[in-house]
Design an enzyme around this catalytic site. Structure first.
Site, PDB file in Angstrom:
ATOM      1  N   ALA A   9       0.833  -1.212   0.000  1.00 59.04           N
ATOM      2  CA  ALA A   9       0.000   0.000   0.000  1.00 59.04           C
ATOM      3  C   ALA A   9       0.864   1.256   0.000  1.00 59.04           C
ATOM      4  O   ALA A   9       0.482   2.281   0.550  1.00 59.04           O
ATOM      5  CB  ALA A   9      -0.923  -0.001   1.216  1.00 59.04           C
ATOM      6  N   ALA A  10       2.042   1.177  -0.628  1.00 56.30           N
ATOM      7  CA  ALA A  10       2.955   2.319  -0.585  1.00 56.30           C
ATOM      8  C   ALA A  10       2.854   3.200  -1.817  1.00 56.30           C
ATOM      9  O   ALA A  10       3.340   4.322  -1.831  1.00 56.30           O
ATOM     10  CB  ALA A  10       4.393   1.833  -0.434  1.00 56.30           C
ATOM     11  N   ARG A  15      -3.278   8.015 -10.431  1.00 60.34           N
ATOM     12  CA  ARG A  15      -4.478   8.136 -11.266  1.00 60.34           C
ATOM     13  C   ARG A  15      -5.733   8.506 -10.472  1.00 60.34           C
ATOM     14  O   ARG A  15      -6.760   8.851 -11.045  1.00 60.34           O
ATOM     15  CB  ARG A  15      -4.710   6.827 -12.043  1.00 60.34           C
ATOM     16  N   LYS A  22      -4.518   6.406  -1.520  1.00 61.31           N
ATOM     17  CA  LYS A  22      -5.482   5.678  -2.352  1.00 61.31           C
ATOM     18  C   LYS A  22      -6.264   4.636  -1.564  1.00 61.31           C
ATOM     19  O   LYS A  22      -7.484   4.551  -1.684  1.00 61.31           O
ATOM     20  CB  LYS A  22      -4.757   5.009  -3.522  1.00 61.31           C
ATOM     21  N   ASP A 104      -5.066  -2.259  -3.057  1.00 60.52           N
ATOM     22  CA  ASP A 104      -6.044  -1.683  -3.990  1.00 60.52           C
ATOM     23  C   ASP A 104      -6.851  -2.744  -4.724  1.00 60.52           C
ATOM     24  O   ASP A 104      -7.460  -2.464  -5.753  1.00 60.52           O
ATOM     25  CB  ASP A 104      -5.349  -0.726  -4.980  1.00 60.52           C
ATOM     26  N   GLU A 159       3.992  -6.976 -18.197  1.00 60.41           N
ATOM     27  CA  GLU A 159       3.164  -5.805 -17.907  1.00 60.41           C
ATOM     28  C   GLU A 159       2.637  -5.202 -19.207  1.00 60.41           C
ATOM     29  O   GLU A 159       3.295  -5.281 -20.252  1.00 60.41           O
ATOM     30  CB  GLU A 159       3.984  -4.756 -17.143  1.00 60.41           C
ATOM     31  N   ASN A 174      -2.830 -11.066 -14.397  1.00 56.06           N
ATOM     32  CA  ASN A 174      -2.278 -11.225 -13.049  1.00 56.06           C
ATOM     33  C   ASN A 174      -3.090 -10.375 -12.078  1.00 56.06           C
ATOM     34  O   ASN A 174      -3.282  -9.183 -12.300  1.00 56.06           O
ATOM     35  CB  ASN A 174      -0.810 -10.753 -13.072  1.00 56.06           C
ATOM     36  N   LYS A 356     -32.625  14.554  20.383  1.00 52.30           N
ATOM     37  CA  LYS A 356     -31.222  14.289  20.676  1.00 52.30           C
ATOM     38  C   LYS A 356     -31.126  13.724  22.076  1.00 52.30           C
ATOM     39  O   LYS A 356     -31.650  14.328  23.011  1.00 52.30           O
ATOM     40  CB  LYS A 356     -30.419  15.586  20.588  1.00 52.30           C
ATOM     41  N   ASN A 382     -48.092  13.457  25.449  1.00 62.46           N
ATOM     42  CA  ASN A 382     -48.355  14.170  24.197  1.00 62.46           C
ATOM     43  C   ASN A 382     -47.532  15.460  24.172  1.00 62.46           C
ATOM     44  O   ASN A 382     -47.646  16.279  25.074  1.00 62.46           O
ATOM     45  CB  ASN A 382     -49.839  14.500  24.084  1.00 62.46           C
TER      46      ASN A 382
HETATM   47  C1  UD1 Z   1       0.231  -4.654 -10.597  1.00 66.02           C
HETATM   48  C2  UD1 Z   1       1.019  -5.769 -11.264  1.00 66.02           C
HETATM   49  C3  UD1 Z   1       0.208  -6.286 -12.456  1.00 66.02           C
HETATM   50  C4  UD1 Z   1      -1.179  -6.724 -11.997  1.00 66.02           C
HETATM   51  C5  UD1 Z   1      -1.883  -5.612 -11.221  1.00 66.02           C
HETATM   52  C6  UD1 Z   1      -3.146  -6.152 -10.583  1.00 66.02           C
HETATM   53  C7  UD1 Z   1       3.348  -5.187 -10.941  1.00 66.02           C
HETATM   54  C8  UD1 Z   1       4.580  -4.654 -11.575  1.00 66.02           C
HETATM   55  N1  UD1 Z   1       2.273  -5.255 -11.723  1.00 66.02           N
HETATM   56  O1  UD1 Z   1       0.107  -3.595 -11.526  1.00 66.02           O
HETATM   57  O2  UD1 Z   1       0.876  -7.376 -13.053  1.00 66.02           O
HETATM   58  O3  UD1 Z   1      -1.963  -7.096 -13.119  1.00 66.02           O
HETATM   59  O4  UD1 Z   1      -1.046  -5.122 -10.162  1.00 66.02           O
HETATM   60  O5  UD1 Z   1      -3.888  -5.151  -9.955  1.00 66.02           O
HETATM   61  O6  UD1 Z   1       3.392  -5.609  -9.801  1.00 66.02           O
HETATM   62  N2  UD1 Z   1       3.068  -0.572  -4.469  1.00 66.02           N
HETATM   63  C9  UD1 Z   1       3.948  -0.380  -3.433  1.00 66.02           C
HETATM   64  N3  UD1 Z   1       5.205   0.076  -3.722  1.00 66.02           N
HETATM   65  C10 UD1 Z   1       5.611   0.338  -4.976  1.00 66.02           C
HETATM   66  C11 UD1 Z   1       4.699   0.132  -6.039  1.00 66.02           C
HETATM   67  C12 UD1 Z   1       3.445  -0.336  -5.758  1.00 66.02           C
HETATM   68  O7  UD1 Z   1       3.630  -0.614  -2.283  1.00 66.02           O
HETATM   69  O8  UD1 Z   1       6.772   0.751  -5.143  1.00 66.02           O
HETATM   70  C13 UD1 Z   1       1.709  -1.079  -4.175  1.00 66.02           C
HETATM   71  C14 UD1 Z   1       0.619  -0.126  -4.596  1.00 66.02           C
HETATM   72  O9  UD1 Z   1       0.307   0.794  -3.565  1.00 66.02           O
HETATM   73  C15 UD1 Z   1      -0.533  -1.068  -4.893  1.00 66.02           C
HETATM   74  C16 UD1 Z   1       0.159  -2.350  -5.344  1.00 66.02           C
HETATM   75  O10 UD1 Z   1       1.505  -2.267  -4.877  1.00 66.02           O
HETATM   76  O11 UD1 Z   1      -1.291  -1.342  -3.742  1.00 66.02           O
HETATM   77  C17 UD1 Z   1       0.179  -2.525  -6.872  1.00 66.02           C
HETATM   78  O12 UD1 Z   1       0.837  -1.415  -7.452  1.00 66.02           O
HETATM   79  P1  UD1 Z   1       0.280  -0.676  -8.727  1.00 66.02           P
HETATM   80  O13 UD1 Z   1       1.200   0.430  -9.078  1.00 66.02           O
HETATM   81  O14 UD1 Z   1      -1.156  -0.329  -8.546  1.00 66.02           O
HETATM   82  O15 UD1 Z   1       0.460  -1.828  -9.815  1.00 66.02           O
HETATM   83  P2  UD1 Z   1      -0.372  -2.066 -11.122  1.00 66.02           P
HETATM   84  O16 UD1 Z   1       0.142  -1.180 -12.203  1.00 66.02           O
HETATM   85  O17 UD1 Z   1      -1.806  -2.036 -10.843  1.00 66.02           O
HETATM   86 CA    CA Z   2      -3.059  -1.391  -9.119  1.00 64.53          CA
END
Ligand code: UD1
Ligand code: CA
Length: 465
Positions: A9-10, A15, A22, A104, A159, A174, A356, A382
């Site tokens: 979650a980093a 977007r 997020k 996410d 990717e 994936n 309240k 009443n």
């Molecule tokens: C990623 C996958 C993709 C998959 C998709 C599914 C990678 C490279 N790609 O893409 O194959 O189909 O998820 O939803 O893994 N995060 C970190 N640190 C970072 C980068 C990301 O903690 O340095 C966390 C984000 O906060 C998020 C999760 O990892 O919760 C996925 O990262 P995100 O950038 O959303 O990857 P996607 O492009 O969606």
């Molecule tokens: Ca994602």
């Protein structure tokens, strides 16, 4: 089972175009990451580590109440493989299975998560990837398979941004959810390079690395691809919320609740509703609300963290928060119950009445335009139109007690602290400053004077000016 969970979650969530982290955006009334945490908890893991980075402080603060979590900070954020590496010291010496979830991806079911772990352990895999076959794979990593003696096996994940036009045609994606054997995991992740379109360390590259090392990689394909929808934008946020609400509505309808227009019913996950209750269009039922059987909730009603009994009617545009409503009560239209209003059986609360922190006893009525705050009101009382409990003296709040069977005439003010005894009458327009004994009549204000011919005299004066 020796299971550990890591939740990523980093990431910045660019977007979303948001100042808020997020994973704290709400999906059907709950922060996205809370959905993930709830599902992860069903595995009863030995540890749960959340990788935070962007808005790390607000995220940690928001999750401070969740038991058994630990946090690691990833700074800077160099990709999902780099994110996993930051948990190495938190997991040092641990063995068994690491389940990696994305903050996410909130819809994953507990059932799928369990089948991931089961498949992973029974196959003795080094890594197991949750995949889905979807109509619109755009934006996701694609699963590239190759033929082997034992069938089509996962070879690697590519990717979107690195995929060839042919690879982009692949509809198996994936999910970003995996199980890994902890044995040798971090050494292998360290060998991932950032040679790709985004110059990031991609965790999915581990698949190809393991295959080259001859370590077994498995996949689990979900039958319902909705489960693994990721949220990267506000449009996806709304779409995922819609899925959660549709599921909840379907569950309630299957249990005997009528929802006239499911598209406009906003019912949070933890809400329960009894059979034969009817929800009209545009109703919001939030938080830990329970509603009994045989009720009717009319359009525009919002109920938050409240308990509603059986056969209750809540008429249009009423708002009820943190309150109790017993059986066979009628509320509204346009009523407001808040902060521990407690409406007992068969009571009536009508138009533009606000309660309240007030008990309204069984069979009592307040039908029009009243404010009742910090009151203890008995049975069969009443309350006339326009009655006000003056509960606040500018410094403290005080209690108004109105005992059983009392009658409070319209437009009266009760200056608290004050008690109106059993069966007492308050004349219309009385300002009650002192206790009224049981059975008494209280009136205030002087005797009415009529000034004869006043209107005519006034007109004369005006014409002489
Ligand atoms: C990623 C996958 C993709 C998959 C998709 C599914 C990678 C490279 N790609 O893409 O194959 O189909 O998820 O939803 O893994 N995060 C970190 N640190 C970072 C980068 C990301 O903690 O340095 C966390 C984000 O906060 C998020 C999760 O990892 O919760 C996925 O990262 P995100 O950038 O959303 O990857 P996607 O492009 O969606
Ligand atoms: Ca994602």
């Amino acid at each position: 089972m020796n299971t550990h969970v890591v939740i990523l979650a980093a990431g910045k969530g660019t977007r979303m175009k948001s100042a808020r982290a997020k994973v704290l955006h709400q999906v059907a009334g709950q922060p996205m990451i809370e959905h993930v945490l709830a599902t992860a908890a069903t595995l009863e893991p030995r540890s749960t580590v959340v990788v935070v980075g962007h808005q790390a402080d607000s995220l940690k603060a928001a999750l401070a109440g969740s038991p058994g979590l630990s946090f690691v900070v990833q700074e800077p954020q160099l990709g999902t493989a780099h994110a996993l590496l930051t948990t190495e010291s938190a997991l040092r010496g641990q063995t068994g299975t690491l389940v990696l979830l994305s903050g996410d991806v909130p819809l994953l079911s507990a059932k799928t998560l369990q089948s991931l772990v089961d498949r992973h352990t029974s196959a003795g895999a080094a890594a197991t990837v949750v995949t889905a076959v979807v109509d619109a794979p755009f934006g996701y990593g694609r699963i590239v398979r190759s033929s082997t003696e034992s069938g089509e096996q996962i070879a690697r994940i590519v990717e979107e941004k690195d995929a060839t036009p042919d690879e982009r045609q692949i509809c198996e994606i994936n999910s970003g959810i995996y199980a890994f054997a902890l044995d040798g995991l971090f050494d292998a992740v360290r060998s991932i390079a950032a040679e790709n379109a985004q110059n990031e360390y991609y965790l999915p590259d581990l698949v190809q690395i393991y295959r080259q090392l001859g370590r077994p990689v498995e996949t689990v394909t979900v039958s319902n691809p909705d489960e693994i929808k990721g949220i990267n934008s506000r449009i996806e946020l709304a779409a995922v919320s819609r899925i959660v609400r549709d599921r909840k509505n379907a569950e309630l309808m299957a249990a005997g609740v009528t929802i006239e227009d499911p598209a406009t019913a906003y019912i949070d996950r933890d809400v329960s509703i009894g059979a034969d209750t009817i929800l009209h269009p545009g109703v919001s039922l939030e938080g830990r609300t329970t509603i009994g059987a045989g009720c009717e909730i009319h359009s525009g009603v919002r109920i938050v963290n409240s308990q509603i009994g059986d056969r209750v009617q809540v008429f249009n545009h009423s708002v009820i928060t943190d309150s109790l409503v017993a059986d066979e009560v009628n509320i509204g239209p346009f009523a407001h119950l808040r902060s521990h209003a407690d409406i007992r059986a068969r009571a009536r609360v009508g138009n533009f009445v606000e309660l309240k922190k007030t008990v309204l006893g069984a069979g009592s009525k307040s039908m029009h335009l009243a404010y009742l705050g910090d009151g203890i009101i008995g049975e069969k009382v009443n309350i006339g139109a326009g009655v006000i409990t003056c509960n606040y003296d500018g410094v403290n709040k005080h209690t108004t007690v109105i005992e059983d069977g009392a009658f409070v005439g319209s437009d009266s003010q009760l200056i608290a602290p004050v008690t109106v005894g059993k069966g007492a009458y308050i004349g219309t327009g009385t300002t009650v400053r002192a206790d009224v004994p049981a059975g008494a009549l209280a009136v205030s204000g002087g005797k009415q004077r009529n000034i004869e011919g006043w209107v005519e005299k006034k007109a004369e004066v005006r014409s002489k000016k």
